[in-house]
Design a protein around this motif. Structure first.
Motif, mmCIF file in Angstrom:
data_model
loop_
_atom_site.group_PDB
_atom_site.id
_atom_site.type_symbol
_atom_site.label_atom_id
_atom_site.label_comp_id
_atom_site.label_asym_id
_atom_site.label_seq_id
_atom_site.Cartn_x
_atom_site.Cartn_y
_atom_site.Cartn_z
ATOM 1 N N GLY A 277 0.826 -1.199 0.000
ATOM 2 C CA GLY A 277 0.000 0.000 0.000
ATOM 3 C C GLY A 277 0.859 1.247 0.000
ATOM 4 N N LEU A 278 0.679 2.095 -1.010
ATOM 5 C CA LEU A 278 1.520 3.274 -1.160
ATOM 6 C C LEU A 278 0.706 4.549 -0.992
ATOM 7 N N PRO A 279 1.308 5.594 -0.457
ATOM 8 C CA PRO A 279 0.597 6.866 -0.291
ATOM 9 C C PRO A 279 0.492 7.624 -1.610
ATOM 10 N N ASP A 280 -0.541 8.453 -1.727
ATOM 11 C CA ASP A 280 -0.701 9.305 -2.913
ATOM 12 C C ASP A 280 0.169 10.551 -2.830
ATOM 13 N N THR A 281 0.476 10.963 -1.612
ATOM 14 C CA THR A 281 1.305 12.144 -1.393
ATOM 15 C C THR A 281 2.354 11.805 -0.333
ATOM 16 N N GLY A 282 3.101 12.825 0.086
ATOM 17 C CA GLY A 282 4.089 12.600 1.140
ATOM 18 C C GLY A 282 5.368 11.989 0.607
ATOM 19 N N SER A 283 5.957 11.100 1.394
ATOM 20 C CA SER A 283 7.281 10.581 1.048
ATOM 21 C C SER A 283 7.346 9.065 1.147
ATOM 22 N N ILE A 284 8.104 8.490 0.231
ATOM 23 C CA ILE A 284 8.411 7.064 0.226
ATOM 24 C C ILE A 284 9.916 6.933 0.405
ATOM 25 N N VAL A 285 10.326 6.140 1.378
ATOM 26 C CA VAL A 285 11.757 5.900 1.604
ATOM 27 C C VAL A 285 11.996 4.400 1.557
ATOM 28 N N LEU A 286 12.908 3.986 0.679
ATOM 29 C CA LEU A 286 13.205 2.575 0.495
ATOM 30 C C LEU A 286 14.701 2.348 0.661
ATOM 31 N N VAL A 287 15.055 1.360 1.468
ATOM 32 C CA VAL A 287 16.460 1.035 1.737
ATOM 33 C C VAL A 287 16.909 -0.107 0.831
ATOM 34 N N VAL A 288 18.048 0.079 0.185
ATOM 35 C CA VAL A 288 18.679 -0.973 -0.618
ATOM 36 C C VAL A 288 19.963 -1.376 0.085
ATOM 37 N N GLY A 289 20.041 -2.627 0.498
ATOM 38 C CA GLY A 289 21.182 -3.094 1.264
ATOM 39 C C GLY A 289 22.393 -3.396 0.398
ATOM 40 N N PRO A 290 23.511 -3.751 1.032
ATOM 41 C CA PRO A 290 24.749 -4.072 0.312
ATOM 42 C C PRO A 290 24.706 -5.483 -0.256
ATOM 43 N N GLU A 291 25.757 -5.868 -0.991
ATOM 44 C CA GLU A 291 25.807 -7.203 -1.589
ATOM 45 C C GLU A 291 25.688 -8.296 -0.529
ATOM 46 N N GLY A 292 26.217 -8.048 0.653
ATOM 47 C CA GLY A 292 26.151 -9.045 1.718
ATOM 48 C C GLY A 292 24.836 -9.077 2.470
ATOM 49 N N GLY A 293 23.926 -8.187 2.104
ATOM 50 C CA GLY A 293 22.622 -8.158 2.745
ATOM 51 C C GLY A 293 22.575 -7.236 3.954
ATOM 52 N N VAL A 294 21.359 -6.944 4.373
ATOM 53 C CA VAL A 294 21.133 -6.120 5.556
ATOM 54 C C VAL A 294 21.289 -7.004 6.790
ATOM 55 N N SER A 295 22.050 -6.539 7.762
ATOM 56 C CA SER A 295 22.295 -7.358 8.950
ATOM 57 C C SER A 295 21.045 -7.440 9.821
ATOM 58 N N PRO A 296 20.934 -8.485 10.667
ATOM 59 C CA PRO A 296 19.781 -8.587 11.561
ATOM 60 C C PRO A 296 19.636 -7.367 12.472
ATOM 61 N N GLN A 297 20.740 -6.820 12.934
ATOM 62 C CA GLN A 297 20.685 -5.643 13.793
ATOM 63 C C GLN A 297 20.115 -4.436 13.044
ATOM 64 N N GLU A 298 20.505 -4.301 11.784
ATOM 65 C CA GLU A 298 19.983 -3.198 10.973
ATOM 66 C C GLU A 298 18.498 -3.397 10.685
#
Length: 248
Positions: A187-208
């Motif tokens: 579900g995406l908003p019609d206005t406002g902001s969308i922030v998407l994180v793209v992790g590194p080749e090794g993946g996003v760590s569990p702590q992150e």
């Protein structure tokens, strides 16, 4: 073919404008523009003006006659920001270039825990400058008049704060065993902001992942295949632009 775009520090205030310096050199010596050809002048912040070449002089001086007044492109909605983990080598500039050409609004470099590349001291400053120069050139090449903002490199804590303020926050996560949802049906908003994180080749760590979950960001996937970090942001941006109606 659409008119080439040239960046100016200040928008013209009169009926004529002299384009010189590096942009003038590119117009005269590289593009070899001639009288009568059309151009677009922009500040890269959404303001722009159409013009016609009146004269081309020397190697770096172009006189442009404006066709009309200054126009301004409205800020896009919703605003799409990609937090890009630092890729290896020159793949960072590739990610910035293709995301810019696709239509991303902001890029935040992220020093993730599993990043091999480290931005420290002079090297970090030079790398950031390259990303910003790449965004500027790709913005011109793709005929944009509002170039994406490339922020200073962010820590995981700073990324979490950015996610907490977003109207939609997500993390691209490739783990098949993780409870991730398809970005194509989010579900995406019609206005406002969308922030998407793209992790590194090794993946996003569990702590992150835990830190981002605490900020309200869910894990999402693009499809069955796993994209490289330098291409995932571009694919996600294209998907979001289509789903929000900005590509219509």
């Amino acid at each position: 073919m659409t008119a080439p775009v040239f960046v100016v520090e200040r928008m013209p205030t009169g009926p004529e404008f002299v384009l010189d310096g590096p942009e003038g050199r590119h117009a005269v010596s590289v593009r070899r523009l001639q009288p009568g050809e059309e151009v677009v002048l922009t500040d890269g912040l959404g303001r722009w003006a159409e013009g016609v070449v009146r004269t081309a002089e020397g190697k770096d001086r172009l006189t442009v006659v404006l066709r009309a007044g200054i126009q301004e492109e409205p800020a896009p909605a919703p605003r799409i920001t990609v937090v890009q983990a630092l890729p290896k080598g020159d793949r960072g500039e590739l990610a910035v270039e293709t995301m810019t050409e696709t239509g991303v609004d902001a890029i935040v470099p992220w020093q993730a825990a599993r990043c091999i590349t480290q931005w420290k001291g002079d090297r970090g400053a030079k790398s950031l400058a390259k990303w910003r120069a790449t965004a500027r050139e790709a913005g011109k090449q793709s005929r944009r008049v509002r170039f994406p903002e490339v922020a200073d490199a962010a820590t995981t804590k700073q990324v979490a704060a950015l996610l907490a303020d977003a109207d939609f926050a997500g993390v691209l996560h490739e783990d098949r065993d993780h409870d991730s949802a398809p970005l194509a049906t989010a579900g995406l908003p019609d206005t406002g902001s969308i922030v998407l994180v793209v992790g590194p080749e090794g993946g996003v760590s569990p702590q992150e992942l835990d830190a981002f979950a605490g900020a309200g960001a869910r894990p999402y996937r693009l499809g069955r295949s796993v994209l490289r970090t330098s291409t995932a942001g571009t694919a996600a941006t294209a998907l979001l632009l289509g789903r929000t109606g900005r590509w219509g």
